[in-house]
Write a protein that holds these residues in place. Structure first.
Motif, PDB file in Angstrom:
ATOM      1  N   ASP A  45      39.084  56.215  34.525  1.00  6.64           N
ATOM      2  CA  ASP A  45      40.093  56.306  33.464  1.00  6.64           C
ATOM      3  C   ASP A  45      40.329  57.740  33.021  1.00  6.64           C
ATOM      4  O   ASP A  45      41.095  57.990  32.088  1.00  6.64           O
ATOM      5  N   GLU A 143      37.402  46.632  36.686  1.00  9.24           N
ATOM      6  CA  GLU A 143      38.203  45.412  36.721  1.00  9.24           C
ATOM      7  C   GLU A 143      38.337  44.859  35.310  1.00  9.24           C
ATOM      8  O   GLU A 143      37.405  44.910  34.512  1.00  9.24           O
ATOM      9  N   ARG A 144      39.508  44.320  34.988  1.00 13.94           N
ATOM     10  CA  ARG A 144      39.738  43.836  33.628  1.00 13.94           C
ATOM     11  C   ARG A 144      39.013  42.526  33.371  1.00 13.94           C
ATOM     12  O   ARG A 144      38.757  41.745  34.284  1.00 13.94           O
ATOM     13  N   LYS A 145      38.715  42.277  32.101  1.00 13.56           N
ATOM     14  CA  LYS A 145      38.056  41.039  31.703  1.00 13.56           C
ATOM     15  C   LYS A 145      39.090  39.918  31.689  1.00 13.56           C
ATOM     16  O   LYS A 145      40.190  40.098  31.193  1.00 13.56           O
ATOM     17  N   LYS A 146      38.708  38.753  32.235  1.00 15.01           N
ATOM     18  CA  LYS A 146      39.588  37.591  32.241  1.00 15.01           C
ATOM     19  C   LYS A 146      39.206  36.635  31.113  1.00 15.01           C
ATOM     20  O   LYS A 146      38.045  36.573  30.722  1.00 15.01           O
ATOM     21  N   LYS A 151      32.561  38.297  31.353  1.00 18.36           N
ATOM     22  CA  LYS A 151      32.989  39.644  31.720  1.00 18.36           C
ATOM     23  C   LYS A 151      34.118  39.491  32.727  1.00 18.36           C
ATOM     24  O   LYS A 151      34.818  38.481  32.691  1.00 18.36           O
ATOM     25  N   ALA A 152      34.284  40.447  33.621  1.00 18.19           N
ATOM     26  CA  ALA A 152      35.386  40.354  34.575  1.00 18.19           C
ATOM     27  C   ALA A 152      35.205  39.161  35.513  1.00 18.19           C
ATOM     28  O   ALA A 152      36.151  38.434  35.809  1.00 18.19           O
TER      29      ALA A 152
END
Length: 161
Positions: A45, A143-146, A151-152
């Protein structure tokens, strides 16, 4: 059956020895009015804006010396890698501003920016720096959290009853 004579064949060999097209021209040197080369480096990032100019090898990150900003020696080694590969250690001053991510990502972003700026200042170094893999942006990000997950990818603990 060919009826070529010896002189015709000699003419062919002379024509083959004529030089081909000249080698591909190097990229142009890209510097600003102050004599600096600018590049952007990215990792995770973190985004680093990097300016390099000929100097004594001083590296300033966000207004602080690299020894203060990157306290871990491994992070300072990461930043110096492009100069070591190109045999330009201590020849350029670096000014960088970094935003986002953690220290490791920021060090990687500064390394990517230095490598790119170095190739803009000295286009002849591009093949050396590229062979070391410093011009490739490392595209791995978190990876984004779902929803419905802890967590992801991790699920919540399953309970049968």
């Amino acid at each position: 059956m060919s009826d070529n004579t010896l002189t015709d064949l000699a003419d062919l060999s002379v024509a083959a020895e004529t030089p081909a097209a000249p080698p591909a021209p190097l990229r142009e040197k890209q510097i600003d009015a102050q004599g600096r080369a600018y590049a952007t480096g990215r990792r995770k990032d973190a985004v680093a804006r990097v300016w390099i100019k000929p100097g004594s090898g001083k590296i300033v990150v966000n207004g602080r010396d690299q020894d203060v900003y990157f306290a871990r020696p491994t992070l300072r080694l990461v930043i110096d890698q492009p100069f070591q590969v190109a045999d330009r250690a201590g020849q350029y001053d670096v000014i960088a501003t970094v935003k986002g991510g953690g220290l490791s990502g920021q060090a990687g972003a500064v390394k990517h920016g230095i490598a790119t700026a170095l190739t803009k200042f000295e286009p002849a170094l591009r093949s050396v720096v590229k062979a070391a893999g410093f011009l490739t942006r490392d595209s791995r990000v978190v990876e984004r959290k779902k929803y419905g997950r802890a967590k992801a990818r991790k699920s919540f603990q399953f309970s049968k009853r």
